[in-house]
Motif scaffolding. Structure first.
Motif, PDB file in Angstrom:
ATOM      1  N   SER A  29       7.481   3.305   5.722  1.00 18.18           N
ATOM      2  CA  SER A  29       8.391   4.522   5.556  1.00 18.18           C
ATOM      3  C   SER A  29       9.094   4.822   7.042  1.00 18.18           C
ATOM      4  O   SER A  29       7.965   5.602   7.586  1.00 18.18           O
ATOM      5  N   PRO A  30      10.246   5.167   6.713  1.00 18.27           N
ATOM      6  CA  PRO A  30      10.794   5.879   7.636  1.00 18.27           C
ATOM      7  C   PRO A  30      10.597   7.170   8.649  1.00 18.27           C
ATOM      8  O   PRO A  30      10.321   8.063   7.605  1.00 18.27           O
ATOM      9  N   GLY A  31      10.769   7.255  10.250  1.00 14.89           N
ATOM     10  CA  GLY A  31      10.554   8.763   9.888  1.00 14.89           C
ATOM     11  C   GLY A  31      11.023  10.099   9.259  1.00 14.89           C
ATOM     12  O   GLY A  31      12.537   9.206   8.368  1.00 14.89           O
ATOM     13  N   THR A  39       6.687   7.007   1.144  1.00 15.60           N
ATOM     14  CA  THR A  39       6.651   6.708   0.262  1.00 15.60           C
ATOM     15  C   THR A  39       5.398   7.295  -0.723  1.00 15.60           C
ATOM     16  O   THR A  39       4.162   7.070  -0.133  1.00 15.60           O
ATOM     17  N   SER A  40       6.208   7.196  -1.912  1.00 13.34           N
ATOM     18  CA  SER A  40       4.209   7.813  -3.003  1.00 13.34           C
ATOM     19  C   SER A  40       4.264   6.623  -3.999  1.00 13.34           C
ATOM     20  O   SER A  40       4.908   6.047  -4.415  1.00 13.34           O
ATOM     21  N   GLY A  41       3.241   6.457  -3.855  1.00 13.76           N
ATOM     22  CA  GLY A  41       2.105   5.056  -4.109  1.00 13.76           C
ATOM     23  C   GLY A  41       2.007   3.968  -4.203  1.00 13.76           C
ATOM     24  O   GLY A  41       2.513   4.032  -2.712  1.00 13.76           O
ATOM     25  N   THR A  42       1.698   2.701  -4.543  1.00 11.81           N
ATOM     26  CA  THR A  42       1.901   1.996  -4.359  1.00 11.81           C
ATOM     27  C   THR A  42       2.812   1.373  -4.718  1.00 11.81           C
ATOM     28  O   THR A  42       3.086   1.201  -6.544  1.00 11.81           O
ATOM     29  N   GLY A  43       2.994  -0.149  -4.616  1.00 10.93           N
ATOM     30  CA  GLY A  43       3.595  -1.138  -4.922  1.00 10.93           C
ATOM     31  C   GLY A  43       5.027  -0.546  -5.290  1.00 10.93           C
ATOM     32  O   GLY A  43       6.095  -1.383  -5.917  1.00 10.93           O
ATOM     33  N   SER A  98       9.413  -0.710  -3.774  1.00  7.74           N
ATOM     34  CA  SER A  98      10.797  -1.138  -3.212  1.00  7.74           C
ATOM     35  C   SER A  98      11.431  -0.449  -2.704  1.00  7.74           C
ATOM     36  O   SER A  98      12.395  -1.419  -2.234  1.00  7.74           O
ATOM     37  N   ALA A  99      10.890   0.867  -2.495  1.00 11.18           N
ATOM     38  CA  ALA A  99      11.996   1.544  -1.764  1.00 11.18           C
ATOM     39  C   ALA A  99      11.010   2.722  -1.658  1.00 11.18           C
ATOM     40  O   ALA A  99      10.983   2.657  -2.020  1.00 11.18           O
ATOM     41  N   VAL A 100      11.901   3.679  -0.737  1.00  9.45           N
ATOM     42  CA  VAL A 100      11.244   5.038   0.136  1.00  9.45           C
ATOM     43  C   VAL A 100      11.675   5.311  -1.377  1.00  9.45           C
ATOM     44  O   VAL A 100      12.490   5.907  -2.196  1.00  9.45           O
ATOM     45  N   THR A 101      10.562   6.391  -1.835  1.00  6.80           N
ATOM     46  CA  THR A 101      10.953   7.520  -2.445  1.00  6.80           C
ATOM     47  C   THR A 101      10.964   9.305  -2.503  1.00  6.80           C
ATOM     48  O   THR A 101      11.688   9.546  -2.998  1.00  6.80           O
ATOM     49  N   GLY A 102      11.295   9.140  -1.067  1.00  4.03           N
ATOM     50  CA  GLY A 102      11.959  10.814  -1.093  1.00  4.03           C
ATOM     51  C   GLY A 102      11.552  11.064   0.364  1.00  4.03           C
ATOM     52  O   GLY A 102      11.628  10.693   1.316  1.00  4.03           O
ATOM     53  N   ASP A 103      12.172  12.219   0.716  1.00  6.02           N
ATOM     54  CA  ASP A 103      12.387  12.918   1.781  1.00  6.02           C
ATOM     55  C   ASP A 103      11.584  13.836   2.425  1.00  6.02           C
ATOM     56  O   ASP A 103      10.662  14.386   1.582  1.00  6.02           O
ATOM     57  N   PRO A 163       0.576  -1.045   0.196  1.00  6.92           N
ATOM     58  CA  PRO A 163       0.002   0.089  -0.052  1.00  6.92           C
ATOM     59  C   PRO A 163       0.660   1.045   0.086  1.00  6.92           C
ATOM     60  O   PRO A 163       1.767   1.484   0.369  1.00  6.92           O
ATOM     61  N   ALA A 164       0.135   2.149  -0.591  1.00  7.74           N
ATOM     62  CA  ALA A 164       0.804   3.479  -0.149  1.00  7.74           C
ATOM     63  C   ALA A 164       1.246   3.783   0.955  1.00  7.74           C
ATOM     64  O   ALA A 164       0.807   3.548   2.207  1.00  7.74           O
ATOM     65  N   GLY A 165       2.548   3.934   1.181  1.00 10.09           N
ATOM     66  CA  GLY A 165       3.049   4.887   1.746  1.00 10.09           C
ATOM     67  C   GLY A 165       3.782   3.231   2.555  1.00 10.09           C
ATOM     68  O   GLY A 165       4.707   3.611   4.078  1.00 10.09           O
TER      69      GLY A 165
END
Length: 92
Positions: A75-77, A81-85, A87-92, A56-58
């Motif tokens: 997603s860590p503090g 993580t944008s969107g679904t599916g 495999s890695a955190v997508t941004g700060d 899921p998203a997040g």
């Protein structure tokens, strides 16, 4: 009927037994026609398409072969993580 074989994953696929870490097309006759669940997704027993169940998203997960949504990581503090599916955190 051929003897059953046990793969790394528990879906009855004709004569093959898969446990949920793989996605197998309906009517698959062998493990060769199954795909390991990709990173960012999970494949519970009975999954036919490896992209059927995205995290899921997040959430995200860099590992392959997941079988439950609870294996998707939050997603860590300070990260998102944008969107679904994913495999890695997508941004700060």
């Amino acid at each position: 009927m051929p003897a059953e074989r046990t793969c790394s994953a528990v879906v009855m696929v004709r004569s093959w037994v898969m446990s949920g870490t793989s996605a197998c097309a309906s009517g698959s006759a062998s493990a060769a026609s199954c795909t390991v669940c990709p990173a960012g997704h999970y494949c519970p027993a009975g999954t036919g398409d490896p992209s059927q169940h995205p995290c899921p998203a997040g959430t995200y997960n860099p590992q392959t072969g997941l079988h439950n949504v609870t294996q998707c990581l939050a997603s860590p503090g300070g990260k998102f993580t944008s969107g679904t599916g994913q495999s890695a955190v997508t941004g700060d």
